[in-house]
Design a protein around this motif. Structure first.
Motif, PDB file in Angstrom:
ATOM      1  N   GLU A  25      28.643  34.143   7.305  1.00 57.93           N
ATOM      2  CA  GLU A  25      29.085  34.737   5.903  1.00 57.93           C
ATOM      3  C   GLU A  25      29.215  36.226   5.937  1.00 57.93           C
ATOM      4  O   GLU A  25      30.072  36.574   5.106  1.00 57.93           O
ATOM      5  CB  GLU A  25      28.468  33.968   4.883  1.00 57.93           C
ATOM      6  CG  GLU A  25      28.629  32.544   4.719  1.00 57.93           C
ATOM      7  CD  GLU A  25      27.615  31.958   3.687  1.00 57.93           C
ATOM      8  OE1 GLU A  25      28.317  31.097   2.876  1.00 57.93           O
ATOM      9  OE2 GLU A  25      26.583  31.988   3.684  1.00 57.93           O
TER      10      GLU A  25
ATOM     11  N   ARG B 113      43.287  24.914  10.077  1.00 57.16           N
ATOM     12  CA  ARG B 113      42.089  25.416   9.797  1.00 57.16           C
ATOM     13  C   ARG B 113      40.984  24.324   9.537  1.00 57.16           C
ATOM     14  O   ARG B 113      41.265  23.328   9.324  1.00 57.16           O
ATOM     15  CB  ARG B 113      42.433  25.804   8.158  1.00 57.16           C
ATOM     16  CG  ARG B 113      43.758  26.742   8.326  1.00 57.16           C
ATOM     17  CD  ARG B 113      44.312  27.388   6.897  1.00 57.16           C
ATOM     18  NE  ARG B 113      43.258  28.672   6.389  1.00 57.16           N
ATOM     19  CZ  ARG B 113      43.698  29.658   5.708  1.00 57.16           C
ATOM     20  NH1 ARG B 113      44.872  29.732   5.508  1.00 57.16           N
ATOM     21  NH2 ARG B 113      42.996  30.628   5.419  1.00 57.16           N
TER      22      ARG B 113
ATOM     23  N   PRO C 122      36.643  24.185   8.020  1.00 59.13           N
ATOM     24  CA  PRO C 122      35.430  25.036   7.411  1.00 59.13           C
ATOM     25  C   PRO C 122      34.679  25.472   8.367  1.00 59.13           C
ATOM     26  O   PRO C 122      34.484  24.899   9.367  1.00 59.13           O
ATOM     27  CB  PRO C 122      35.002  23.987   6.390  1.00 59.13           C
ATOM     28  CG  PRO C 122      35.370  22.797   6.846  1.00 59.13           C
ATOM     29  CD  PRO C 122      36.680  22.877   7.868  1.00 59.13           C
TER      30      PRO C 122
ATOM     31  N   GLU D  91      31.334  24.784   8.685  1.00 64.51           N
ATOM     32  CA  GLU D  91      30.461  23.751   9.229  1.00 64.51           C
ATOM     33  C   GLU D  91      30.999  22.820  10.398  1.00 64.51           C
ATOM     34  O   GLU D  91      30.482  22.175  10.914  1.00 64.51           O
ATOM     35  CB  GLU D  91      29.803  22.988   8.057  1.00 64.51           C
ATOM     36  CG  GLU D  91      30.998  22.043   7.464  1.00 64.51           C
ATOM     37  CD  GLU D  91      31.650  22.731   6.096  1.00 64.51           C
ATOM     38  OE1 GLU D  91      32.007  22.283   5.471  1.00 64.51           O
ATOM     39  OE2 GLU D  91      31.154  23.850   6.216  1.00 64.51           O
TER      40      GLU D  91
ATOM     41  N   ASP E  39      37.685  28.934   7.714  1.00 62.95           N
ATOM     42  CA  ASP E  39      37.488  29.432   6.270  1.00 62.95           C
ATOM     43  C   ASP E  39      36.156  29.516   6.162  1.00 62.95           C
ATOM     44  O   ASP E  39      35.219  28.351   6.003  1.00 62.95           O
ATOM     45  CB  ASP E  39      38.132  28.476   5.243  1.00 62.95           C
ATOM     46  CG  ASP E  39      39.700  28.556   5.413  1.00 62.95           C
ATOM     47  OD1 ASP E  39      40.267  29.759   5.445  1.00 62.95           O
ATOM     48  OD2 ASP E  39      40.540  27.472   5.439  1.00 62.95           O
TER      49      ASP E  39
ATOM     50  N   SER F 135      35.385  32.847   0.293  1.00 57.82           N
ATOM     51  CA  SER F 135      36.533  33.310  -0.702  1.00 57.82           C
ATOM     52  C   SER F 135      36.246  34.922  -0.827  1.00 57.82           C
ATOM     53  O   SER F 135      35.372  35.608  -0.737  1.00 57.82           O
ATOM     54  CB  SER F 135      36.536  32.602  -2.070  1.00 57.82           C
ATOM     55  OG  SER F 135      35.455  33.063  -2.776  1.00 57.82           O
TER      56      SER F 135
END
Length: 348
Positions: free
Chosen positions: A103, A314, A316, A318, A338, A341
């Motif tokens: 992140e 794409r 996520p 995890e 991804d 946001s």
């Protein structure tokens, strides 16, 4: 913060979702809140290592060299970017333990580039390794140019091997933006459609066509520059189509690590083979590529997505292991992760 990490090399199963403290930028460093992380073959190959089970280069490694996001904090001495800037990154994990599969990441200011306002984060995360490799491949010819821009390759013919790959796609777009006539080789009608969408003027199916004859029909005097992904497989073809003083830029070894060349033939053509590796190409070449690639993005010359010839797949955060597996399996287009946001407020 959430991060994907591994402590030993091996299959994608070594990748684990972990919780880590948000890192702090030191002098000359920038912290970026990652929105999208890009996955390249170099990422899964580094994770796999020479042999499964060996220690990673650091006690814990967060993979992925490329990504895009928003500057969250800067260290002392940083002047090129500011908190709130939208940016893309390259070589985030080179010589460092943490890349973009998390992140937040901290990188040197030199590896962070402002992302033009009109460009999405999926585009920013698709630049890095592919676009900068393509830039280098197009700027090592004996008589230049050393920089790209509109008109820089005017009057030249560029052959891009494997125009449906990520580097090939970027090479087509950059060469077209710089004014070259672009020919590309592909292996199927589906890939031909992608290469055409990317901007190739001529597409040659090397499995169905007499590739050398088809290329010579377009470029009777030969091609000036070849962007080469498979030198061993394509050495004979390149010898048949390269122009006098032509160059072959080799950025990968698909199809084998050894090739055979007719030395006398290449002597007669004053031909040049230029091998390139982004990690060791040097700071000046990286800075030039970052500047020119950003200018091309600002000009709208490097779009992504299936309609632009580069389908996006794409996952996520995890499911980063699946993303690595997809790249290793040869998924056509670009694989993205991804992470967050644009407006996310993560404080954990």
């Amino acid at each position: 913060m959430r991060a994907i990490a591994y402590s030993e090399t091996g299959p994608s199963s070594v990748l684990q979702l972990v919780d880590r403290d948000i890192p702090q930028p030191g002098p000359g460093e920038v912290r970026v809140r990652i929105v999208v992380s890009g996955v390249n073959p170099t990422d899964w190959k580094a994770r796999a290592g020479a042999r499964a089970g060996r220690p990673a280069p650091f006690p814990e490694v967060v993979p992925n060299q490329d990504g895009a996001g928003v500057v969250d904090a800067v260290g002392d001495g940083v002047t090129g970017v500011a908190v709130g800037d939208r940016v893309w990154m390259f070589l985030a994990a080179h010589g460092r333990p943490t890349g973009t599969a998390q992140e937040f990441t901290v990188v040197p200011e030199s590896r962070v580039v402002k992302l033009p306002d009109a460009a999405g984060f999926e585009l920013g995360a698709s630049l890095g390794v592919p676009a900068m490799t393509a830039h280098r491949a197009l700027t090592v010819h004996e008589v230049g140019p050393t920089r790209l821009g509109p008109g820089a390759l005017e009057g030249r013919t560029v052959l891009v091997a494997g125009g449906a790959g990520a580097v090939g796609h970027a090479a087509i777009q950059l060469a077209r933006w710089a004014g070259a006539q672009v020919i590309t080789t592909i292996s199927s009608p589906e890939k031909a459609a992608l290469a055409t969408a990317a901007g190739a003027h001529h597409v040659v199916n090397y499995r169905a066509d007499d590739a050398a004859r088809a290329i010579r029909a377009v470029a009777p005097d030969g091609v000036d520059q070849v962007v080469e992904v498979s030198p061993a497989r394509n050495a004979a073809l390149n010898a048949k189509v390269i122009a006098n003083h032509g160059s072959v830029s080799v950025y990968a070894t698909d199809g084998g690590a050894e090739m055979t060349l007719d030395v006398r033939h290449h002597f007669s053509l004053n031909a040049r083979y230029q091998f390139l590796l982004l990690y060791t190409v040097g700071d000046a070449a990286l800075a030039a590529a970052a500047d020119d690639v950003t200018r091309a993005v600002d000009d709208g010359a490097l779009p992504v997505g299936e309609e632009a010839g580069l389908p996006l797949t794409r996952f996520p955060l995890e499911r980063t292991a699946e993303a690595h597996d997809a790249v290793e399996a040869g998924t056509v287009g670009k694989v993205l992760i991804d992470v967050g946001s644009e407006a996310a407020d993560i404080t954990g």
